[in-house]
Structure formats: structure tokens, C-alpha cells
Write a protein that holds these residues in place. Sequence first.
Motif, PDB file in Angstrom:
ATOM      1  N   SER A  58       0.834  -1.220   0.000  1.00 26.42           N
ATOM      2  CA  SER A  58       0.000   0.000   0.000  1.00 26.42           C
ATOM      3  C   SER A  58       0.862   1.262   0.000  1.00 26.42           C
ATOM      4  O   SER A  58       0.589   2.225   0.715  1.00 26.42           O
ATOM      5  N   THR A  59       1.920   1.244  -0.812  1.00 24.34           N
ATOM      6  CA  THR A  59       2.769   2.422  -0.994  1.00 24.34           C
ATOM      7  C   THR A  59       2.727   2.824  -2.464  1.00 24.34           C
ATOM      8  O   THR A  59       2.055   2.192  -3.277  1.00 24.34           O
ATOM      9  N   SER A  60       3.451   3.883  -2.801  1.00 23.93           N
ATOM     10  CA  SER A  60       3.454   4.366  -4.178  1.00 23.93           C
ATOM     11  C   SER A  60       4.117   3.344  -5.105  1.00 23.93           C
ATOM     12  O   SER A  60       5.300   3.026  -4.934  1.00 23.93           O
ATOM     13  N   PRO A  61       3.376   2.816  -6.098  1.00 30.29           N
ATOM     14  CA  PRO A  61       3.993   1.876  -7.046  1.00 30.29           C
ATOM     15  C   PRO A  61       5.135   2.492  -7.837  1.00 30.29           C
ATOM     16  O   PRO A  61       6.087   1.790  -8.198  1.00 30.29           O
ATOM     17  N   VAL A  62       5.057   3.810  -8.118  1.00 30.65           N
ATOM     18  CA  VAL A  62       6.110   4.469  -8.899  1.00 30.65           C
ATOM     19  C   VAL A  62       7.423   4.479  -8.129  1.00 30.65           C
ATOM     20  O   VAL A  62       8.481   4.104  -8.658  1.00 30.65           O
ATOM     21  N   TRP A  63       7.370   4.907  -6.855  1.00 33.02           N
ATOM     22  CA  TRP A  63       8.596   4.958  -6.063  1.00 33.02           C
ATOM     23  C   TRP A  63       9.139   3.563  -5.782  1.00 33.02           C
ATOM     24  O   TRP A  63      10.363   3.340  -5.809  1.00 33.02           O
ATOM     25  N   MET A  64       8.251   2.616  -5.500  1.00 33.07           N
ATOM     26  CA  MET A  64       8.709   1.254  -5.241  1.00 33.07           C
ATOM     27  C   MET A  64       9.306   0.643  -6.509  1.00 33.07           C
ATOM     28  O   MET A  64      10.331  -0.056  -6.454  1.00 33.07           O
ATOM     29  N   ALA A  65       8.680   0.912  -7.659  1.00 36.15           N
ATOM     30  CA  ALA A  65       9.228   0.422  -8.925  1.00 36.15           C
ATOM     31  C   ALA A  65      10.595   1.044  -9.196  1.00 36.15           C
ATOM     32  O   ALA A  65      11.489   0.384  -9.739  1.00 36.15           O
ATOM     33  N   THR A  66      10.776   2.311  -8.804  1.00 33.81           N
ATOM     34  CA  THR A  66      12.068   2.972  -8.994  1.00 33.81           C
ATOM     35  C   THR A  66      13.154   2.270  -8.187  1.00 33.81           C
ATOM     36  O   THR A  66      14.246   1.983  -8.699  1.00 33.81           O
ATOM     37  N   LEU A  67      12.858   1.974  -6.924  1.00 30.02           N
ATOM     38  CA  LEU A  67      13.840   1.306  -6.071  1.00 30.02           C
ATOM     39  C   LEU A  67      14.215  -0.067  -6.621  1.00 30.02           C
ATOM     40  O   LEU A  67      15.399  -0.425  -6.704  1.00 30.02           O
ATOM     41  N   VAL A  68      13.213  -0.850  -7.003  1.00 29.89           N
ATOM     42  CA  VAL A  68      13.481  -2.195  -7.509  1.00 29.89           C
ATOM     43  C   VAL A  68      14.198  -2.139  -8.853  1.00 29.89           C
ATOM     44  O   VAL A  68      15.123  -2.921  -9.113  1.00 29.89           O
ATOM     45  N   ALA A  69      13.790  -1.208  -9.725  1.00 28.91           N
ATOM     46  CA  ALA A  69      14.428  -1.091 -11.038  1.00 28.91           C
ATOM     47  C   ALA A  69      15.881  -0.667 -10.907  1.00 28.91           C
ATOM     48  O   ALA A  69      16.755  -1.165 -11.634  1.00 28.91           O
ATOM     49  N   VAL A  70      16.163   0.247  -9.989  1.00 21.68           N
ATOM     50  CA  VAL A  70      17.552   0.672  -9.765  1.00 21.68           C
ATOM     51  C   VAL A  70      18.388  -0.501  -9.268  1.00 21.68           C
ATOM     52  O   VAL A  70      19.509  -0.743  -9.742  1.00 21.68           O
ATOM     53  N   ALA A  71      17.849  -1.247  -8.296  1.00 22.47           N
ATOM     54  CA  ALA A  71      18.568  -2.423  -7.799  1.00 22.47           C
ATOM     55  C   ALA A  71      18.789  -3.437  -8.911  1.00 22.47           C
ATOM     56  O   ALA A  71      19.886  -4.009  -9.048  1.00 22.47           O
ATOM     57  N   GLY A  72      17.767  -3.640  -9.730  1.00 23.80           N
ATOM     58  CA  GLY A  72      17.898  -4.574 -10.847  1.00 23.80           C
ATOM     59  C   GLY A  72      18.925  -4.124 -11.869  1.00 23.80           C
ATOM     60  O   GLY A  72      19.677  -4.941 -12.413  1.00 23.80           O
ATOM     61  N   SER A  73      18.981  -2.820 -12.138  1.00 21.39           N
ATOM     62  CA  SER A  73      19.945  -2.305 -13.119  1.00 21.39           C
ATOM     63  C   SER A  73      21.378  -2.482 -12.617  1.00 21.39           C
ATOM     64  O   SER A  73      22.292  -2.765 -13.396  1.00 21.39           O
ATOM     65  N   VAL A  74      21.581  -2.308 -11.310  1.00 21.85           N
ATOM     66  CA  VAL A  74      22.918  -2.520 -10.733  1.00 21.85           C
ATOM     67  C   VAL A  74      23.310  -3.995 -10.865  1.00 21.85           C
ATOM     68  O   VAL A  74      24.451  -4.319 -11.231  1.00 21.85           O
ATOM     69  N   VAL A  75      22.381  -4.900 -10.581  1.00 17.03           N
ATOM     70  CA  VAL A  75      22.655  -6.326 -10.733  1.00 17.03           C
ATOM     71  C   VAL A  75      22.985  -6.658 -12.186  1.00 17.03           C
ATOM     72  O   VAL A  75      23.906  -7.453 -12.475  1.00 17.03           O
ATOM     73  N   MET A  76      22.258  -6.041 -13.120  1.00 16.32           N
ATOM     74  CA  MET A  76      22.523  -6.269 -14.538  1.00 16.32           C
ATOM     75  C   MET A  76      23.933  -5.840 -14.908  1.00 16.32           C
ATOM     76  O   MET A  76      24.635  -6.531 -15.664  1.00 16.32           O
ATOM     77  N   GLU A  77      24.377  -4.695 -14.391  1.00 22.37           N
ATOM     78  CA  GLU A  77      25.736  -4.237 -14.678  1.00 22.37           C
ATOM     79  C   GLU A  77      26.771  -5.167 -14.073  1.00 22.37           C
ATOM     80  O   GLU A  77      27.794  -5.463 -14.691  1.00 22.37           O
ATOM     81  N   LEU A  78      26.517  -5.654 -12.856  1.00 20.87           N
ATOM     82  CA  LEU A  78      27.451  -6.591 -12.223  1.00 20.87           C
ATOM     83  C   LEU A  78      27.545  -7.887 -13.019  1.00 20.87           C
ATOM     84  O   LEU A  78      28.636  -8.453 -13.180  1.00 20.87           O
ATOM     85  N   ILE A  79      26.412  -8.351 -13.525  1.00 21.53           N
ATOM     86  CA  ILE A  79      26.427  -9.554 -14.356  1.00 21.53           C
ATOM     87  C   ILE A  79      27.209  -9.301 -15.639  1.00 21.53           C
ATOM     88  O   ILE A  79      27.969 -10.155 -16.116  1.00 21.53           O
ATOM     89  N   ARG A  80      27.041  -8.109 -16.202  1.00 14.49           N
ATOM     90  CA  ARG A  80      27.768  -7.770 -17.432  1.00 14.49           C
ATOM     91  C   ARG A  80      29.274  -7.730 -17.186  1.00 14.49           C
ATOM     92  O   ARG A  80      30.066  -8.092 -18.056  1.00 14.49           O
ATOM     93  N   TRP A  81      29.682  -7.248 -16.006  1.00 14.98           N
ATOM     94  CA  TRP A  81      31.109  -7.159 -15.698  1.00 14.98           C
ATOM     95  C   TRP A  81      31.712  -8.530 -15.429  1.00 14.98           C
ATOM     96  O   TRP A  81      32.747  -8.864 -15.963  1.00 14.98           O
ATOM     97  N   TYR A  82      31.035  -9.308 -14.552  1.00 16.88           N
ATOM     98  CA  TYR A  82      31.637 -10.530 -14.040  1.00 16.88           C
ATOM     99  C   TYR A  82      31.083 -11.800 -14.672  1.00 16.88           C
ATOM    100  O   TYR A  82      31.672 -12.870 -14.520  1.00 16.88           O
ATOM    101  N   GLY A  83      29.949 -11.687 -15.327  1.00 20.87           N
ATOM    102  CA  GLY A  83      29.357 -12.873 -15.944  1.00 20.87           C
ATOM    103  C   GLY A  83      30.156 -13.312 -17.158  1.00 20.87           C
ATOM    104  O   GLY A  83      30.597 -12.504 -17.953  1.00 20.87           O
ATOM    105  N   ARG A  84      30.314 -14.575 -17.312  1.00 20.91           N
ATOM    106  CA  ARG A  84      31.041 -15.108 -18.456  1.00 20.91           C
ATOM    107  C   ARG A  84      30.035 -15.816 -19.364  1.00 20.91           C
ATOM    108  O   ARG A  84      29.148 -15.199 -19.902  1.00 20.91           O
ATOM    109  N   THR A  85      30.195 -17.093 -19.530  1.00 15.49           N
ATOM    110  CA  THR A  85      29.316 -17.815 -20.448  1.00 15.49           C
ATOM    111  C   THR A  85      27.896 -17.915 -19.910  1.00 15.49           C
ATOM    112  O   THR A  85      26.954 -18.109 -20.677  1.00 15.49           O
ATOM    113  N   ARG A  86      27.709 -17.788 -18.593  1.00 14.05           N
ATOM    114  CA  ARG A  86      26.382 -17.942 -18.006  1.00 14.05           C
ATOM    115  C   ARG A  86      25.709 -16.596 -17.750  1.00 14.05           C
ATOM    116  O   ARG A  86      24.640 -16.557 -17.153  1.00 14.05           O
ATOM    117  N   GLY A  87      26.318 -15.516 -18.199  1.00  9.53           N
ATOM    118  CA  GLY A  87      25.744 -14.205 -17.939  1.00  9.53           C
ATOM    119  C   GLY A  87      24.391 -14.000 -18.578  1.00  9.53           C
ATOM    120  O   GLY A  87      23.482 -13.418 -17.988  1.00  9.53           O
TER     121      GLY A  87
END
Length: 298
Positions: A58-87
Amino acid sequence: MLEFLNPPFMQRALIAAVLVGITAPAIGIYLVQRRQALMGDGIGHVAMTGVGLGFLLSTSPVWMATLVAVAGSVVMELIRWYGRTRGDIALAMLFYGGMAGGVMLINLSDTGSNANLTSYLFGSLSTVSEEDITAIVLLAAFVVLVTVGLRRQLFAVSQDEEFARVTGLPVRAINLLVAVTAAVTVTVAMRVVGLLLVSALMVVPVAAAQQIAKSFKVTFVLAVAIGTAVTLAGTVTSYYQDVPPGATIVLLAIAAFVLLTALAAPLARRRARNAGSGADRCTLEVPGARPAPDDVRV
């Protein structure tokens, strides 16, 4: 004639449309340069979990989506840096898991419904609230500040990471900033275009501008102009014709791409002829000779 400006929900929708039209191509041009045109699509899938959490808590979907999307984008960058064949597999699991988690959370919440889900997936004019506008304005200001204020650094890293690293730029920090800015842009655009179509608005106006623009600066300005024009036109069309705004905006952007592509071919031929004529004049010119009276030089 301008009766579409009277309803309060349309006023909010138009404000959101302008901000989306500016921010999506502004960050999209860097994603296209980095060959990460589909990054917005992946972030959109992850952001769906944030929307579901917003309804569930029961909070703002926009702000919550922002937090989750930012966290997801950071994970995506980490996978791009360190992921090899399984990235690629890890990214696929992140994307599909984000979408499935969002759908599940919305259905578990008391306030969630299929109508709410559709509005976030494909955009909706009538559901843009004053709270959404406040969030969109603040998030859009951040995107503009990053994409314009740091354009030289972002361009350098997008063109050649190794060269940018040699010149002393913090390449990994800038890459993270691009990913976070793209995540913020997704949440800015989801109320108008929808999470499933936001990536198109990041990419298509940029691709359209590239058909006739010959420099990064001109491409940037033209892409933003195209993005703003199609979002406004799509929003107004959606109001009068009762069609989905996200789909309408994306189709208009594709139409702009087709039109500019058709115009690009004759422009390229004309430039080639002019270049050939200039080369002929240079070849035939005798050093020291006076030019003819009708010779025009630029």
C-alpha cells in the motif's frame, strides 16, 4: 478545439507525456551507442516486481518500482562485468523472474487487479495521479541532469570504454550511472507508455534521428524533439480515439522512423553528388588561376 486540455486527468497525462518524450530518448541515445538497446526492456520486466510490491505494501507503485528497477539495473551491470558464459542465462532469469514476481504480487494484494496490471504494462491516461506527477517530475529532473550535465563523459564511455579508461574517466562508475538513469527513465515512462513498450521509446526516436543527423549533438536534440512530438500526439490521439496510449505512441515513433528513413536516401544521394562535384572542381582547378566570375565558394 482544445477541449482535451480541460479534463484534469488529461492535464496530468500531457505533463507526463512531455517528460517521457524528453527523458526516454535522452538516455536512449547512450544505450544505442553502447549497443544495449534492449536494456530498457529488461529493466521494465524487473520494475514490475516493484509495482507489485507497491500494491502489496500500500505504498506508491512508482517509487517502489524505482527502487526495484535501480537495484535490478545494478545487478545487470554486475552480471555484465563478471558474468562469463552464463551471464545471458542469469539476465534472462532476472528479467522473467521480475515480470512473474510482479504479476504474482499484484494478484496477492488487496488493491491489485487486472486493470491495474494492464495500465502499468501498456500505459493509461486516466490513472496518472497527482502523486505520480510529483514522482515523475522529480525523477525526470534527475535524468535530464545526468544526460545533459555529464554528456561528454557519457559519450566518451559509450563510444570507447578502453580509451575513456586511459584518459582517467571512472568507467565503471559511469556505466553504473547509465544503468541507474535508464532504470529511473523506465519508471518515469511506465504510466504513459507502459513497462513493456518503454524500451521502444528509448530506441526508436534515436534510430529515427540517426537517419538524417550527422553529429551526436544534432542526433540528441532531434531524438528528444521526435520523442516529445510522438508522446504528445499519441496522448491526444488516445484521448479522442479511445486507444491505448503506449501502443499509439510507439506506432507514431515507428512511423517517424520510416518517414525519416525515406527522406535519408535522397539526402544522402544529394550529399554524394555535391561531394563529387567538389572533388571534380578541385581536380580541374589550376593552381594560381583566377576563379571564373560565377564560381561560388563556401
